[in-house]
Motif scaffolding. Structure first.
Motif, PDB file in Angstrom:
ATOM      1  N   TRP A 295       0.845  -1.199   0.000  1.00 26.75           N
ATOM      2  CA  TRP A 295       0.000   0.000   0.000  1.00 26.75           C
ATOM      3  C   TRP A 295       0.880   1.249   0.000  1.00 26.75           C
ATOM      4  CZ3 TRP A 295      -0.952   3.367   4.367  1.00 26.75           C
ATOM      5  CH2 TRP A 295      -1.923   4.346   4.107  1.00 26.75           C
ATOM      6  N   ARG A 296       1.955   1.231   0.790  1.00 27.40           N
ATOM      7  CA  ARG A 296       2.876   2.379   0.842  1.00 27.40           C
ATOM      8  C   ARG A 296       3.602   2.574  -0.488  1.00 27.40           C
ATOM      9  NH1 ARG A 296       5.830   1.712   6.687  1.00 27.40           N
ATOM     10  NH2 ARG A 296       4.094   2.475   7.943  1.00 27.40           N
ATOM     11  N   ARG A 297       3.788   1.492  -1.232  1.00 33.56           N
ATOM     12  CA  ARG A 297       4.471   1.574  -2.533  1.00 33.56           C
ATOM     13  C   ARG A 297       3.511   1.917  -3.670  1.00 33.56           C
ATOM     14  NH1 ARG A 297       6.691  -4.064  -2.720  1.00 33.56           N
ATOM     15  NH2 ARG A 297       6.626  -3.646  -4.943  1.00 33.56           N
ATOM     16  N   GLY A 298       2.265   2.238  -3.345  1.00 34.69           N
ATOM     17  CA  GLY A 298       1.314   2.663  -4.359  1.00 34.69           C
ATOM     18  C   GLY A 298       0.521   1.536  -4.985  1.00 34.69           C
ATOM     19  N   GLY A 299       0.424   0.437  -4.313  1.00 40.42           N
ATOM     20  CA  GLY A 299      -0.285  -0.721  -4.854  1.00 40.42           C
ATOM     21  C   GLY A 299      -1.779  -0.534  -4.975  1.00 40.42           C
ATOM     22  N   LEU A 300      -2.338   0.366  -4.187  1.00 39.45           N
ATOM     23  CA  LEU A 300      -3.782   0.589  -4.231  1.00 39.45           C
ATOM     24  C   LEU A 300      -4.174   1.364  -5.486  1.00 39.45           C
ATOM     25  CD1 LEU A 300      -6.173  -0.123  -2.477  1.00 39.45           C
ATOM     26  CD2 LEU A 300      -5.938   2.063  -1.330  1.00 39.45           C
ATOM     27  N   ALA A 301      -3.299   2.222  -5.973  1.00 43.73           N
ATOM     28  CA  ALA A 301      -3.614   3.065  -7.129  1.00 43.73           C
ATOM     29  C   ALA A 301      -3.244   2.422  -8.462  1.00 43.73           C
ATOM     30  CB  ALA A 301      -2.886   4.394  -6.991  1.00 43.73           C
ATOM     31  N   ALA A 302      -2.486   1.354  -8.431  1.00 44.93           N
ATOM     32  CA  ALA A 302      -2.005   0.744  -9.681  1.00 44.93           C
ATOM     33  C   ALA A 302      -2.837  -0.480 -10.051  1.00 44.93           C
ATOM     34  CB  ALA A 302      -0.548   0.332  -9.522  1.00 44.93           C
ATOM     35  N   ARG A 303      -2.741  -0.837 -11.310  1.00 49.24           N
ATOM     36  CA  ARG A 303      -3.383  -2.069 -11.787  1.00 49.24           C
ATOM     37  C   ARG A 303      -2.403  -3.216 -11.624  1.00 49.24           C
ATOM     38  NH1 ARG A 303      -7.552  -2.561 -15.413  1.00 49.24           N
ATOM     39  NH2 ARG A 303      -8.772  -0.678 -15.616  1.00 49.24           N
ATOM     40  N   PRO A 304      -2.889  -4.367 -11.175  1.00 51.37           N
ATOM     41  CA  PRO A 304      -1.994  -5.524 -11.082  1.00 51.37           C
ATOM     42  C   PRO A 304      -1.521  -5.948 -12.473  1.00 51.37           C
ATOM     43  CG  PRO A 304      -4.108  -5.956 -10.001  1.00 51.37           C
ATOM     44  CD  PRO A 304      -4.225  -4.656 -10.705  1.00 51.37           C
ATOM     45  N   ALA A 305      -0.335  -6.533 -12.534  1.00 51.48           N
ATOM     46  CA  ALA A 305       0.185  -7.028 -13.809  1.00 51.48           C
ATOM     47  C   ALA A 305      -0.662  -8.205 -14.274  1.00 51.48           C
ATOM     48  CB  ALA A 305       1.642  -7.464 -13.646  1.00 51.48           C
ATOM     49  N   LYS A 306      -0.747  -8.367 -15.578  1.00 51.47           N
ATOM     50  CA  LYS A 306      -1.490  -9.498 -16.124  1.00 51.47           C
ATOM     51  C   LYS A 306      -0.713 -10.779 -15.860  1.00 51.47           C
ATOM     52  CE  LYS A 306      -3.785  -7.044 -19.817  1.00 51.47           C
ATOM     53  NZ  LYS A 306      -5.114  -6.935 -19.551  1.00 51.47           N
ATOM     54  N   ILE A 307      -1.441 -11.830 -15.583  1.00 52.74           N
ATOM     55  CA  ILE A 307      -0.799 -13.113 -15.319  1.00 52.74           C
ATOM     56  C   ILE A 307      -0.369 -13.720 -16.647  1.00 52.74           C
ATOM     57  CG2 ILE A 307      -1.159 -15.440 -14.419  1.00 52.74           C
ATOM     58  CD1 ILE A 307      -3.091 -14.245 -12.404  1.00 52.74           C
ATOM     59  N   ASP A 308       0.880 -14.120 -16.709  1.00 47.15           N
ATOM     60  CA  ASP A 308       1.432 -14.740 -17.903  1.00 47.15           C
ATOM     61  C   ASP A 308       0.752 -16.089 -18.125  1.00 47.15           C
ATOM     62  OD1 ASP A 308       3.128 -15.329 -20.026  1.00 47.15           O
ATOM     63  OD2 ASP A 308       4.714 -16.082 -18.718  1.00 47.15           O
ATOM     64  N   ALA A 309       0.459 -16.420 -19.376  1.00 48.02           N
ATOM     65  CA  ALA A 309      -0.224 -17.678 -19.702  1.00 48.02           C
ATOM     66  C   ALA A 309       0.582 -18.886 -19.249  1.00 48.02           C
ATOM     67  CB  ALA A 309      -0.496 -17.755 -21.201  1.00 48.02           C
ATOM     68  N   ALA A 310       1.904 -18.825 -19.363  1.00 48.18           N
ATOM     69  CA  ALA A 310       2.744 -19.950 -18.939  1.00 48.18           C
ATOM     70  C   ALA A 310       2.671 -20.133 -17.422  1.00 48.18           C
ATOM     71  CB  ALA A 310       4.185 -19.732 -19.381  1.00 48.18           C
ATOM     72  N   VAL A 311       2.635 -19.028 -16.698  1.00 49.59           N
ATOM     73  CA  VAL A 311       2.528 -19.104 -15.238  1.00 49.59           C
ATOM     74  C   VAL A 311       1.167 -19.674 -14.846  1.00 49.59           C
ATOM     75  CG1 VAL A 311       2.449 -17.724 -13.124  1.00 49.59           C
ATOM     76  CG2 VAL A 311       4.169 -17.235 -14.864  1.00 49.59           C
ATOM     77  N   ALA A 312       0.111 -19.223 -15.500  1.00 52.10           N
ATOM     78  CA  ALA A 312      -1.233 -19.734 -15.205  1.00 52.10           C
ATOM     79  C   ALA A 312      -1.330 -21.224 -15.511  1.00 52.10           C
ATOM     80  CB  ALA A 312      -2.273 -18.957 -16.013  1.00 52.10           C
ATOM     81  N   ARG A 313      -0.728 -21.652 -16.615  1.00 49.34           N
ATOM     82  CA  ARG A 313      -0.744 -23.068 -16.978  1.00 49.34           C
ATOM     83  C   ARG A 313       0.015 -23.906 -15.941  1.00 49.34           C
ATOM     84  NH1 ARG A 313      -0.138 -22.319 -21.918  1.00 49.34           N
ATOM     85  NH2 ARG A 313       2.111 -22.004 -21.919  1.00 49.34           N
ATOM     86  N   ARG A 314       1.166 -23.397 -15.505  1.00 50.59           N
ATOM     87  CA  ARG A 314       1.960 -24.106 -14.494  1.00 50.59           C
ATOM     88  C   ARG A 314       1.197 -24.188 -13.170  1.00 50.59           C
ATOM     89  NH1 ARG A 314       7.390 -25.325 -14.629  1.00 50.59           N
ATOM     90  NH2 ARG A 314       8.397 -25.516 -12.629  1.00 50.59           N
ATOM     91  N   LEU A 315       0.523 -23.120 -12.793  1.00 47.50           N
ATOM     92  CA  LEU A 315      -0.279 -23.120 -11.572  1.00 47.50           C
ATOM     93  C   LEU A 315      -1.412 -24.128 -11.677  1.00 47.50           C
ATOM     94  CD1 LEU A 315      -0.921 -21.896  -8.798  1.00 47.50           C
ATOM     95  CD2 LEU A 315      -2.263 -20.169  -9.986  1.00 47.50           C
ATOM     96  N   ALA A 316      -2.071 -24.194 -12.821  1.00 47.68           N
ATOM     97  CA  ALA A 316      -3.150 -25.167 -13.020  1.00 47.68           C
ATOM     98  C   ALA A 316      -2.628 -26.602 -12.925  1.00 47.68           C
ATOM     99  CB  ALA A 316      -3.821 -24.940 -14.377  1.00 47.68           C
ATOM    100  N   ILE A 317      -1.439 -26.843 -13.449  1.00 45.16           N
ATOM    101  CA  ILE A 317      -0.839 -28.181 -13.364  1.00 45.16           C
ATOM    102  C   ILE A 317      -0.558 -28.540 -11.910  1.00 45.16           C
ATOM    103  CG2 ILE A 317       1.252 -29.514 -13.895  1.00 45.16           C
ATOM    104  CD1 ILE A 317       1.302 -28.043 -16.610  1.00 45.16           C
ATOM    105  N   VAL A 318      -0.010 -27.602 -11.146  1.00 45.61           N
ATOM    106  CA  VAL A 318       0.291 -27.859  -9.732  1.00 45.61           C
ATOM    107  C   VAL A 318      -0.992 -28.141  -8.957  1.00 45.61           C
ATOM    108  CG1 VAL A 318       1.161 -26.802  -7.608  1.00 45.61           C
ATOM    109  CG2 VAL A 318       2.460 -26.585  -9.729  1.00 45.61           C
ATOM    110  N   ILE A 319      -2.023 -27.350  -9.201  1.00 47.19           N
ATOM    111  CA  ILE A 319      -3.300 -27.572  -8.509  1.00 47.19           C
ATOM    112  C   ILE A 319      -3.867 -28.939  -8.874  1.00 47.19           C
ATOM    113  CG2 ILE A 319      -5.709 -26.788  -8.370  1.00 47.19           C
ATOM    114  CD1 ILE A 319      -4.604 -23.911  -8.588  1.00 47.19           C
TER     115      ILE A 319
END
Length: 184
Positions: A84-108
Motif C-alpha cells: 500500500w505504501r508503494r502505491g499498490g492501491l492506485a495501480a493495476r496488477p500485472a497481467k498473469i502470464d499464460a505460462a505461469v497460469a498453466r503451471r499453476l493449473a498443473i500444480v493444482i
C-alpha cells in the motif's frame, strides 16, 4: 547507433517490472494470505480440544496450525501495508502470464490427484507421496526440457524416482515417528 541495451533502457517499464504493478500484485497476494491465515486460525480454534481426555494444553490439536494462521495473518498484513505504501492501491496488477497460469493449473491438478485420488485409497502414504513427487518433477520439468530441445533421459527418470521414493520415506518417518501423526 543505439545498441540493444540502450533501446531496452529507453523503453518504458513493462507491467512485470513496473514497481507499482508489483505493489498491486503484492497487495492482492497479501489479501490472499490474510484470508488463508484467518481460515486456518478459525479452523484451529473450532477443533475439538479433548479436555475430557485430560490432554496437556500445549499438545492440543490445532495449536500449531493456529500459531501458523496467526503468523500468516501478521505477515500478510505486513505485506499489505508495504505494498500500500508503494502505491499498490492506485495501480493495476500485472497481467498473469499464460505460462505461469498453466503451471499453476498443473500444480493444482497434481495436488488434487494426490489428496483425492492417492491418499486414503489403500495405497501406503509413502508410496502415494513418492508417486506425487515423481510425477511433479517429471511433469513440471517437461516444458523446460522442451524449450531446451531435449527429451527426457533415463537419468532424469532415475533422479525423479530417487527423490520421490526418498521424500516419501522421509516424510512418512518424520510425521509418524517424530510428530506421532498417524498417516493414512
Amino acid at each position: 547507433m543505439k545498441t540493444e541495451t540502450d533501446r531496452t533502457a529507453d523503453a518504458a517499464p513493462s507491467a512485470a517490472t513496473d514497481p507499482r504493478a508489483e505493489a498491486a500484485d503484492d497487495l492482492r497476494a497479501s489479501l490472499g494470505w490474510i484470508a488463508l491465515g484467518a481460515a486456518i486460525l478459525v479452523g484451529s480454534i473450532t477443533m475439538d480440544r479433548l479436555e475430557q481426555q485430560h490432554i496437556n494444553p500445549y499438545t492440543i490439536p490445532g495449536l500449531v496450525p493456529g500459531l501458523l494462521g496467526i503468523a500468516m495473518l501478521i505477515l500478510g498484513a505486513v505485506l499489505g501495508v508495504r505494498s500500500w505504501r508503494r502505491g499498490g492501491l492506485a495501480a493495476r496488477p500485472a497481467k498473469i502470464d499464460a505460462a505461469v497460469a498453466r503451471r499453476l493449473a498443473i500444480v493444482i491438478a497434481l495436488v488434487i490427484v494426490f489428496s483425492v485420488g492417492l491418499v486414503g485409497h489403500g495405497l501406503p502414504f509413502w508410496a502415494a507421496a513418492a508417486i506425487f513427487v515423481v510425477a511433479s518433477i517429471l511433469i513440471l520439468q517437461a516444458p523446460q526440457r522442451a524449450a531446451e530441445g531435449r527429451s527426457m533421459t533415463r537419468r532424469d527418470i532415475l533422479f525423479a524416482l530417487a527423490v520421490g521414493i526418498g521424500s516419501g520415506l522421509v516424510i512418512t518417518f518424520v510425521f509418524q515417528e517424530l510428530f506421532l501423526v498417524r498417516l493414512p
